[in-house]
Structure formats: structure tokens, C-alpha cells
Design a protein around this motif. Structure first.
Motif, PDB file in Angstrom:
ATOM      1  N   ALA A  50       0.820  -1.218   0.000  1.00 11.94           N
ATOM      2  CA  ALA A  50       0.000   0.000   0.000  1.00 11.94           C
ATOM      3  C   ALA A  50       0.849   1.262   0.000  1.00 11.94           C
ATOM      4  O   ALA A  50       0.462   2.288  -0.582  1.00 11.94           O
ATOM      5  CB  ALA A  50      -0.946  -0.014   1.196  1.00 11.94           C
ATOM      6  N   HIS A  51       2.022   1.212   0.652  1.00 12.20           N
ATOM      7  CA  HIS A  51       2.869   2.402   0.736  1.00 12.20           C
ATOM      8  C   HIS A  51       3.340   2.868  -0.636  1.00 12.20           C
ATOM      9  O   HIS A  51       3.603   4.063  -0.839  1.00 12.20           O
ATOM     10  CB  HIS A  51       4.080   2.120   1.634  1.00 12.20           C
ATOM     11  N   LEU A  52       3.425   1.956  -1.580  1.00 16.66           N
ATOM     12  CA  LEU A  52       3.881   2.319  -2.923  1.00 16.66           C
ATOM     13  C   LEU A  52       2.846   3.160  -3.667  1.00 16.66           C
ATOM     14  O   LEU A  52       3.188   3.922  -4.574  1.00 16.66           O
ATOM     15  CB  LEU A  52       4.172   1.063  -3.745  1.00 16.66           C
ATOM     16  N   PHE A  53       1.587   2.996  -3.283  1.00 21.11           N
ATOM     17  CA  PHE A  53       0.500   3.629  -4.016  1.00 21.11           C
ATOM     18  C   PHE A  53      -0.123   4.809  -3.264  1.00 21.11           C
ATOM     19  O   PHE A  53      -1.211   5.259  -3.606  1.00 21.11           O
ATOM     20  CB  PHE A  53      -0.577   2.586  -4.340  1.00 21.11           C
ATOM     21  N   LYS A  54       0.582   5.285  -2.277  1.00 22.12           N
ATOM     22  CA  LYS A  54       0.081   6.429  -1.516  1.00 22.12           C
ATOM     23  C   LYS A  54      -0.022   7.645  -2.445  1.00 22.12           C
ATOM     24  O   LYS A  54       0.931   7.996  -3.133  1.00 22.12           O
ATOM     25  CB  LYS A  54       1.030   6.741  -0.358  1.00 22.12           C
ATOM     26  N   GLY A  55      -1.196   8.253  -2.482  1.00 19.83           N
ATOM     27  CA  GLY A  55      -1.405   9.409  -3.350  1.00 19.83           C
ATOM     28  C   GLY A  55      -1.600   9.064  -4.813  1.00 19.83           C
ATOM     29  O   GLY A  55      -1.587   9.950  -5.668  1.00 19.83           O
ATOM     30  N   GLN A  56      -1.793   7.776  -5.117  1.00 20.26           N
ATOM     31  CA  GLN A  56      -1.913   7.334  -6.509  1.00 20.26           C
ATOM     32  C   GLN A  56      -3.339   6.893  -6.856  1.00 20.26           C
ATOM     33  O   GLN A  56      -3.534   6.122  -7.796  1.00 20.26           O
ATOM     34  CB  GLN A  56      -0.951   6.161  -6.765  1.00 20.26           C
ATOM     35  N   GLN A  57      -4.328   7.388  -6.136  1.00 24.21           N
ATOM     36  CA  GLN A  57      -5.694   6.929  -6.354  1.00 24.21           C
ATOM     37  C   GLN A  57      -6.197   7.243  -7.757  1.00 24.21           C
ATOM     38  O   GLN A  57      -6.913   6.444  -8.372  1.00 24.21           O
ATOM     39  CB  GLN A  57      -6.641   7.548  -5.313  1.00 24.21           C
ATOM     40  N   GLU A  58      -5.834   8.410  -8.271  1.00 21.98           N
ATOM     41  CA  GLU A  58      -6.274   8.765  -9.626  1.00 21.98           C
ATOM     42  C   GLU A  58      -5.713   7.781 -10.653  1.00 21.98           C
ATOM     43  O   GLU A  58      -6.409   7.348 -11.569  1.00 21.98           O
ATOM     44  CB  GLU A  58      -5.833  10.190  -9.974  1.00 21.98           C
ATOM     45  N   LEU A  59      -4.451   7.423 -10.496  1.00 23.41           N
ATOM     46  CA  LEU A  59      -3.826   6.458 -11.393  1.00 23.41           C
ATOM     47  C   LEU A  59      -4.485   5.091 -11.253  1.00 23.41           C
ATOM     48  O   LEU A  59      -4.777   4.425 -12.260  1.00 23.41           O
ATOM     49  CB  LEU A  59      -2.332   6.352 -11.083  1.00 23.41           C
ATOM     50  N   LEU A  60      -4.735   4.676 -10.030  1.00 23.89           N
ATOM     51  CA  LEU A  60      -5.372   3.380  -9.791  1.00 23.89           C
ATOM     52  C   LEU A  60      -6.772   3.304 -10.395  1.00 23.89           C
ATOM     53  O   LEU A  60      -7.213   2.242 -10.830  1.00 23.89           O
ATOM     54  CB  LEU A  60      -5.461   3.103  -8.288  1.00 23.89           C
ATOM     55  N   SER A  61      -7.458   4.434 -10.425  1.00 20.10           N
ATOM     56  CA  SER A  61      -8.832   4.476 -10.925  1.00 20.10           C
ATOM     57  C   SER A  61      -8.905   4.619 -12.439  1.00 20.10           C
ATOM     58  O   SER A  61      -9.992   4.546 -13.020  1.00 20.10           O
ATOM     59  CB  SER A  61      -9.605   5.632 -10.265  1.00 20.10           C
TER      60      SER A  61
END
Length: 239
Positions: A20-31
Motif C-alpha cells: 500500500a505504501h507504494l501507491f500512496k497518493g496514486q488513487q487517480e492512477l489506480l482508478s
């Protein structure tokens, strides 16, 4: 007899807690379409009732790309490519290998039992990529050298157009069916007479657009596939 195996490699954008730490602040990219195939899970759910076996992955493709071979430069994304080698191996052992081995084992089991296998891999594609508008509603990806795959896609297109003549259905679009992918890998494992590997690509403008149009398209794909499968001698599905 034909056995129908369904898979969905990019069904979700979940991030395992350990990463999870790798994707902190990456919600837009994940979506985005880079995080998963938008709408693929919904289509998978629509079709799985007709399959003899169905496999679904909901971990984001940004962690590891299940639809790429081990030697692909894009098996790890920009988020995970710089991970230390031990952590990359952990990702492969926990998420990549188990999924692919399960699908391959099922296909091998069907073939060993004397069945020909239709493997349909469900995907969706972004309507616009790098400024280019994709001119198709549905793409059917196959290996042109495999006459059975070519024939199956031709027949599936005919069924789709019978139900909705306005659909734009293209072969080997927006990607080539022989590009690096899971069915391409499996074709090297199983002969053409035993394994039919098709990737079904749906334009994401449907799941991202009007609900009624998306529901209609899912229904059309399901009925078209059912009509085509009814022409084959299928073993009874165990429920």
C-alpha cells in the motif's frame, strides 16, 4: 467436446496491504485504465455462468501485469519497477504465478480429459489513447495462423452483428492477437486443435457512459456467445 474457460486478468484495482505504501497518493492512477480494465469485471460476471471454469484477478495491474510474460519490460509498472529484486519475486510468487498456473492447470486438465478448450480472456480498452480515438466497439483478438481461432471470431462477429448491426466489431484491434499476452503464452503450450485462445476487448466508453447502453451491450455479448457455443457439443457444466 468443447470446454469453455473464462478469465479476467485486469478485473480490479486492489492494492495488497503489504504494498500500500507504494501507491500512496496514486488513487487517480489506480482508478484510470492504467490501474485496471474498467468494466471488465462486470462483463466477466455476465458471462461466467456459461463457463465450465472461470478465473478472476482483482489486484491492480500496476502491481504486476498478469497479461505479460516474465521477460516483458512491462510486467512491472512505473510504480513497482524499482522494487528490490526480492520484493519483485515476492509479488510474482504471491500474485502472478498462482493466477496463471491455475488457469493453465485447468486448461491442461480439460485437454487431458479429451476436450478441446475455448479460452476467452475478457478485457476492455480506453476509448482514447495518446490522442487517438479508437474506432471500434468490440475487438476480437486471435492468432491468424490458427484457423480455428480465426473461424471462431468470424462466427462470433456474425452473431454480434445479427443482434446489433450498428456495432463496430474489428479483428485484432486495438491490439494484435499475437502480441505478448496470456493466450499467446498458452498457444505455445497447447496445439491449435486443442486450445482456442481469444481475447475479447470492449470499448470502455460503454461502462463509462450510459448505463442502459452498457447493460444492452453486455446482454448482446452474452447472447451472441451462447448462440455460438450452442453449435458446439459442450459437456455439462458442473455447478
Amino acid at each position: 467436446m468443447l470446454a469453455f474457460v473464462l478469465s479476467c486478468e485486469h478485473g480490479g484495482n486492489k492494492v495488497p496491504a503489504a504494498f500500500a505504501h507504494l501507491f500512496k497518493g496514486q488513487q487517480e492512477l489506480l482508478s484510470s485504465h492504467r490501474g485496471y480494465d474498467i468494466g471488465a469485471k462486470e462483463l466477466f460476471e455476465e458471462l461466467k455462468g456459461d463457463a465450465h471454469a472461470a478465473f478472476f484477478a482483482d489486484t491492480t495491474r500496476l502491481l504486476v501485469e498478469l497479461n505479460r510474460s516474465l521477460n516483458s519490460k512491462s510486467i512491472f509498472s512505473s510504480v513497482t519497477n524499482n522494487l528490490p529484486e526480492p520484493e519483485k519475486q515476492q509479488v510474482l510468487q504471491e500474485y502472478y504465478h498462482p493466477y496463471r498456473q491455475a488457469v493453465e492447470k485447468q486448461i491442461q486438465s480439460c485437454i487431458t480429459a479429451g476436450r478441446q478448450v475455448l479460452h476467452l480472456s475478457v478485457h476492455t480498452f480506453t476509448p482514447v489513447l495518446e490522442g487517438e480515438v479508437r474506432q471500434a466497439n468490440i475487438g476480437l483478438l486471435y492468432d491468424p495462423k490458427r484457423s480455428i481461432e480465426k473461424s471462431f471470431c468470424r462466427q462470433l462477429k456474425e452473431q454480434l452483428l445479427q443482434l446489433q448491426p450498428s456495432l463496430q466489431v474489428r479483428y485484432n484491434y486495438p491490439y494484435l492477437g499475437v502480441s505478448d499476452g496470456f493466450p499467446t503464452y498458452l498457444r505455445r503450450k497447447f496445439p491449435a486443435q486443442q486450445y482456442i485462445g481469444i481475447e475479447l476487448e470492449i470499448n470502455q466508453k460503454y461502462p463509462l457512459g450510459e448505463t442502459l447502453l452498457w447493460e444492452e451491450l453486455k446482454s448482446i455479448v452474452k447472447e451472441s456467445l451462447q448462440r455460438l457455443l450452442s453449435l458446439y457439443k459442450l459437456p455439462e457444466i458442473e455447478k
